[in-house]
Design an enzyme around this catalytic site. Structure first.
Site, PDB file in Angstrom:
ATOM      1  N   GLU A 575     -89.772  94.524  59.132  1.00  0.00           N
ATOM      2  CA  GLU A 575     -90.781  93.505  58.873  1.00  0.00           C
ATOM      3  C   GLU A 575     -90.681  92.475  59.997  1.00  0.00           C
ATOM      4  O   GLU A 575     -89.628  91.855  60.186  1.00  0.00           O
ATOM      5  CB  GLU A 575     -90.558  92.834  57.527  1.00  0.00           C
ATOM      6  N   ASP A 697     -97.904  92.965  49.222  1.00  0.00           N
ATOM      7  CA  ASP A 697     -96.710  92.161  49.424  1.00  0.00           C
ATOM      8  C   ASP A 697     -96.537  91.153  48.286  1.00  0.00           C
ATOM      9  O   ASP A 697     -97.515  90.708  47.673  1.00  0.00           O
ATOM     10  CB  ASP A 697     -96.823  91.436  50.760  1.00  0.00           C
ATOM     11  N   GLU A 752     -87.860  93.534  47.746  1.00  0.00           N
ATOM     12  CA  GLU A 752     -87.556  92.513  48.738  1.00  0.00           C
ATOM     13  C   GLU A 752     -86.407  91.628  48.242  1.00  0.00           C
ATOM     14  O   GLU A 752     -86.166  91.508  47.040  1.00  0.00           O
ATOM     15  CB  GLU A 752     -88.791  91.642  49.012  1.00  0.00           C
TER      16      GLU A 752
END
Length: 842
Positions: A575, A697, A752
C-alpha cells in the site's frame, strides 16, 4: 404616316403580310415543350423545355405563313395546357393563381389565333383588331395571378417592399413612355384607337414588371418553379424592348430574336407549372422581409436615377426633351423615396425600442432566478455592493446570511425534482415572510439562499434572525403532499469592526464559509464568521498553496507497506502511502493537509501525482523483477477525484506514460464512495473494464450493511483495523461474519492494522486471505524495497523496513514471492501504530 405595326403591342402588330422573319410576337405565359397528352413525370418539365426548344427552332427556320403561324400557335396553346396539367398533377394548396395564369395564356393564344386569321385568311391588317382585345385582356388576368402569388407568399403587408416596387415601376414607366408610348401618343398621323392601343401595351408590360418585382422581393422559398416563373416573366419586357429596337432599325435578325424570347417565356411559364415545386410556390415565406440588401439597394438607386438619366441622354443627343414625363417621374420618385425613408426611420426607431426592451429583459432575467423570482447570484452581488456602500456611508452595519438547505438531495431522490422545485419555491416564500421589508432575499444556486440585512444591528441580533431561518415549514403537493419540515445551515457575517472595508465578493465568500462550517457540524445551526474562522481559512489557504507548490517542487513521496498473503506467506501487495516533507516544517501528517485538498480540486491534482508516481515506480520494479515475478500496484483514489469525469483518463495517462499494464494497478475506495452510484458508477465500470482491480477500503467505518456487499462492485474487501483490534469476545464472531459474507459474494478479504501475533493467528483461522500492519513491516520508501533479498523468517515480523520480497512466520515458508503494490490510503481512525493514509470523503 407612321407604320402602325411599329406602335402596336410588340409581337402583336407584325402578323400581316411581312417579310420572312418579321417579328410576330405573342406574350404568353408558360409552355412546357409539348402539352400533347403525354404523361407528365417528375422530369416532364425538362422534356417540355426540350420539345419546346425544337418547336422554337422550327419556327425560326420556317418561312412566314401558315406553317410558321401554326407552330407559333401550338406553343401558345401548349403553354396554357402545361399549366393546367401541372395544377392537376401537383395539386397545389392554392390553385387559383395558376388558373389565372392559365387563363391569361389562353387569352394570348386566342389573340394569336385571331391575328393569324386576319393575316393568313382574311389578308387584312390585324392592327388594331379584335386580336388586340384578347391580348390586352390577358394583362389584368396575368397580373391577377401574380398578385395572388404575392399575397399568398407574404405573411403580413410589407409597406416598404410595396414602395420599392412602385419606385421600380415609376422608373420603368418613364422609359416605356419615352421609348414606346410617347412616340405613339404624339404621332399626329395615328388615329385615336391606334394611340389608345399603342399606349395600352406598354402599360400592361409595366403592370407585369411591377408585380414581378413585388414577387421577387417577397420572402419565400426560391424553388425551381419560382425561378422558372420569374425568368419567363423577365423575358417578356426584354422581348418587347428588342422588338422596339428592330422596328426602329428594321432588322430582320432582331425580329427573330424577339420572337424567340417571347416563345422562350412561354416555355419557362409552362416548365414552372410542370415542376413539382410549383405546389409550394404560393406558400408563405418562413423568414421575414430582409429589408435593404446588397441587391435591393443598387436596384432602387438605379430606378431613382432613371429620370435624371433620361434627361441627361436627351440633352446630350439633342433630341426633344420629355419635360412633363421627366418632371412627373422625378416628383413621384422623390415622394416614394421619402415615404420609404420614413418607413426605414420608423423601423429603426422601433428596432431601437425593441433592443432597449430586450436589454432590460435580459438585465432582469440575468439578475433574477426564474424558479423563485428572487435575485440570482449576479443580482445579489449588485445588491450587496450597494447595501455595503450605503451602510458605510450612513455608518449602519450590514449583515449577510447564507442559508444552505440540509439534505435537499434526499427530497429530489425521494419525490423527484418537481417536489424539489416546490421546496425551493416554498423556502423562498418563507424567507420573504420572515425578513424585514428593507432586507433582500436572493438565491445563489441549487439549495443556497442569501439574505442581505440592511441594518444588522448587533451580531446577536443577526444571530437571532439567522436562528429563525434554520427551521422552516414548506407545503409540497404531489407525491410529497403535505407540509415538510426543512432545516437549514446558516452562515452569518457582519460588516463592522475587523470586517470593515470588505467588498461584496469577499463578504459573500466568508458567509458561505460560515454556512459550510454549520453544515459540517451537523446542520440546522448558525455559525458566525469570526476571527477564529478567519485564521482557519487563512491557514487552509496557506496549506493549499504550499501543497500546490510542493507537488511541483518534489516535496512529496510515496512509502510502501506490504500486504501479506496468509496462505503462502508471500507479500501480496504494497500500500503506497503519501508523505510530505515541507521545508521549514518537516514531515506533515496527511490528516493536516488532505482535508484541505479535499475542499477543492487540489485533491485531484494530488491524486494524479500519486497515480503517476506509483506507475513510474511500478515500471522500475517490473523492469528488474526477474524471478520474483511482476509487481502490481493498487492506488487509493479519493471520492472527489473518482467523481470527476477525468479520473479514468488520469489512470490511462499514467499507465501509458510509463508502459504499465492495467492489471498491475489497483485502486482503493471507501465503501461510502462506492455506494454513491450516481457519482462514481461510470468510472468504476470503466476502470474495471480496463483491467484495474478495485478494493473496498476501511470496510465497517461507513454505513454499509453486510447484505449490501453483493451490490458493491469490487474485487477485494479490506476490513478496517477497528474490527481487528476488537477481535476478542463478540468481535471474533463479527470478524468471522464479515470474512464469510465477503467470500460468499466472491470478494478477497484483507485485514488492516494487524499488530499482534494473536490477531494474525485468528485471521488465519477465520480464513482471511491477506493482512497488513506493523506486525509485518512499516511503510518504507521505494528505495528500501528489495526485490531480490532473502526471505524473512521468525516468530513475528516487526522489521521497521522491508528488506526482502518474502515475509514468513514459523508456519509459513515459501520461495520468493510475486509482489503487488497498493497506492493512496486514507487517514482517519488510525491508531498510534497505523500508517496514516490519504483521506477520502465519507
Amino acid at each position: 404616316m407612321s407604320d402602325p405595326v411599329g406602335v402596336s403591342g410588340p409581337g402583336r402588330a407584325g402578323r400581316g403580310p411581312e417579310p420572312p422573319g418579321r417579328s410576330r410576337g405573342t406574350r404568353a405565359q408558360v409552355l412546357a415543350g409539348r402539352a400533347d397528352g403525354d404523361v407528365v413525370t417528375t422530369y416532364g418539365w425538362r422534356a417540355h423545355l426540350v420539345a419546346g426548344a425544337v418547336l422554337v427552332l422550327a419556327y425560326t427556320v420556317l418561312p412566314a405563313g401558315l406553317g410558321a403561324d401554326a407552330v407559333y400557335q401550338l406553343v401558345a396553346v401548349s403553354a396554357a395546357v402545361a399549366i393546367l396539367v401541372g395544377v392537376r398533377r401537383h395539386r397545389p394548396t392554392h390553385r387559383h393563381p395558376w388558373l389565372l395564369l392559365a387563363g391569361g395564356q389562353l387569352l394570348w393564344a386566342a389573340g394569336d389565333g385571331l391575328w393569324n386569321w386576319y393575316a393568313d385568311v382574311a389578308h387584312t391588317d390585324p392592327y388594331p383588331s379584335g386580336a388586340d382585345v384578347a391580348y390586352l385582356a390577358a394583362y389584368p388576368v396575368l397580373g391577377a395571378g401574380l398578385f395572388a402569388l404575392v399575397r399568398l407568399r407574404q405573411r403580413t403587408l410589407d409597406a416598404g417592399a410595396v414602395i420599392e416596387s412602385l419606385v421600380v415601376t415609376v422608373g420603368l414607366s418613364l422609359l416605356s413612355w419615352v421609348g414606346l408610348a410617347g412616340p405613339v401618343f404624339g404621332d399626329p398621323d395615328s388615329g385615336l384607337l391606334v394611340k389608345a392601343v399603342g399606349v395600352a401595351y406598354p402599360l400592361g408590360d409595366i403592370l407585369l414588371v411591377g408585380l414581378l418585382v413585388r414577387l421577387v422581393t417577397t420572402p419565400g422559398a426560391r424553388t425551381p418553379a419560382f425561378r422558372l416563373l420569374t425568368a419567363g416573366a423577365l423575358l417578356l419586357p426584354a422581348a418587347d424592348s428588342l422588338f422596339l429596337v428592330q422596328e426602329s432599325v428594321g432588322s430582320a435578325s432582331l425580329a427573330h430574336v424577339a420572337d424567340a424570347l417571347w416563345l422562350g417565356s412561354y416555355l419557362l411559364f409552362g416548365a414552372a407549372a410542370l415542376h413539382p415545386s410549383m405546389a409550394v410556390l404560393a406558400s408563405p415565406g418562413g423568414e421575414a422581409s430582409k429589408g435593404f440588401s446588397r441587391l435591393r439597394l443598387p436596384a432602387l438607386a438605379a430606378a431613382a436615377l432613371v429620370a435624371p438619366g433620361v434627361l441627361a441622354v436627351e440633352l446630350a443627343l439633342g433630341v426633344p426633351v420629355h419635360g412633363g414625363a421627366v418632371v412627373t417621374s422625378t416628383v413621384s420618385l422623390i415622394l416614394l423615396v421619402s415615404a420609404r425613408m420614413h418607413l426605414a426611420l420608423r423601423w429603426i426607431a422601433q428596432a431601437a425600442t425593441q433592443r432597449e426592451e430586450l436589454r432590460r429583459d435580459l438585465e432582469r432575467s440575468g439578475s433574477t432566478d426564474p424558479l423563485t423570482d428572487l435575485a440570482n447570484r449576479s443580482g445579489v452581488q449588485l445588491l450587496l455592493d450597494d447595501a455595503l456602500e450605503r451602510g458605510r456611508r450612513h455608518r449602519v452595519p450590514v449583515g449577510l446570511l447564507v442559508l444552505d438547505v440540509d439534505r435537499f438531495g434526499d427530497v429530489n431522490d425521494a419525490w423527484g425534482h418537481r417536489a424539489g422545485d416546490e421546496v425551493l419555491r416554498g423556502v423562498a416564500q418563507q424567507l420573504r415572510r420572515v425578513v424585514r421589508t428593507d432586507d433582500t432575499v436572493g438565491r445563489l444556486g441549487s439549495d443556497e439562499f442569501v439574505v442581505v440585512v440592511a441594518d444588522a444591528g448587533s451580531e446577536q441580533d443577526l444571530r437571532t434572525l439567522a436562528g429563525r431561518l434554520t427551521q422552516l415549514s414548506v407545503a409540497v403537493s404531489g407525491p410529497a403532499d403535505g407540509t415538510l419540515r426543512i432545516t437549514a445551515s446558516v452562515g452569518a457575517v457582519v460588516d463592522g469592526g475587523a470586517e470593515a472595508g470588505l467588498d461584496g465578493a469577499e463578504f459573500l465568500r466568508r458567509a458561505a464559509l460560515a454556512a459550510s462550517r454549520a453544515k459540517g457540524a451537523g446542520g440546522a445551526r448558525v455559525e458566525v464568521f469570526d476571527a477564529d474562522l478567519l485564521a482557519e481559512v487563512r491557514a487552509q489557504a496557506d496549506v493549499e498553496a504550499a501543497v500546490r507548490h510542493g507537488l511541483g517542487a518534489g516535496e512529496f513521496s510515496l512509502h510502501y507497506q506490504p500486504v501479506v498473503d496468509l496462505a503462502s506467506g508471500r507479500t501480496a501487495s504494497f500500500e503506497a502511502l503519501l508523505r510530505w516533507h515541507r521545508p521549514g516544517h518537516g514531515p506533515v501528517p496527511p490528516d493536516a493537509f488532505i482535508p484541505v485538498a479535499e475542499r477543492s480540486s487540489l485533491v485531484c491534482e494530488v491524486g494524479r501525482w500519486v497515480l503517476d508516481e506509483a506507475a513510474r515506480q511500478l515500471a522500475l520494479w517490473n523492469a528488474g523483477a526477474g524471478p520474483c515475478g511482476r509487481v502490481r500496484v493498487a492506488v487509493n483514489v479519493s471520492g472527489r477525484h473518482l467523481a470527476e469525469p477525468s479520473v479514468v483518463q488520469d489512470v490511462v495517462d499514467a499507465l501509458a506514460r510509463w508502459g504499465v499494464p492495467a492489471s498491475d494497478l489497483g485502486v482503493e475506495v471507501t465503501e461510502t464512495v462506492l455506494l454513491d452510484e450516481r457519482a462514481v458508477a461510470g468510472a468504476v465500470v470503466q476502470l474495471r473494464a480496463l483491467g484495474v482491480r478495485l478494493s473496498i477500503d476501511d470496510f465497517g467505518t461507513g454505513y454499509t450493511s453486510i447484505s449490501q456487499l453483493r451490490h458493491l462492485t469490487a474485487d477485494t474487501l479490506k476490513i478496517d483495523r477497528s474490527f481487528v483490534a476488537a477481535s476478542a469476545g463478540g468481535g471474533r464472531e463479527l470478524l468471522g461474519l464479515i470474512v464469510r459474507a465477503a467470500h460468499a459474494v466472491g470478494l478477497e478479504v484483507v485485514a488492516e492494522g494487524v499488530e499482534e501475533q494473536a490477531q494474525l493467528d485468528l485471521l488465519r483461522e477465520l480464513g482471511c486471505d491477506a493482512a497488513q500492519g506493523w506486525l509485518f513491516a512499516r511503510a518504507v520508501p521505494a528505495a528500501a524495497v528489495r526485490l531480490d533479498g532473502p526471505a524473512l523468517t521468525g516468530p513475528a515480523i516487526t522489521s521497521p523496513a522491508l528488506t526482502g520480497p518474502a515475509i514468513t512466520d514459523p508456519a509459513i515458508t515459501g520461495p520468493a514471492p510475486a509482489l503487488a503494490v497498493a497506492a493512496l490510503a486514507a487517514p482517519g481512525a488510525a491508531g498510534p501504530r497505523d500508517e496514516p493514509e490519504l483521506s477520502r470523503p465519507a
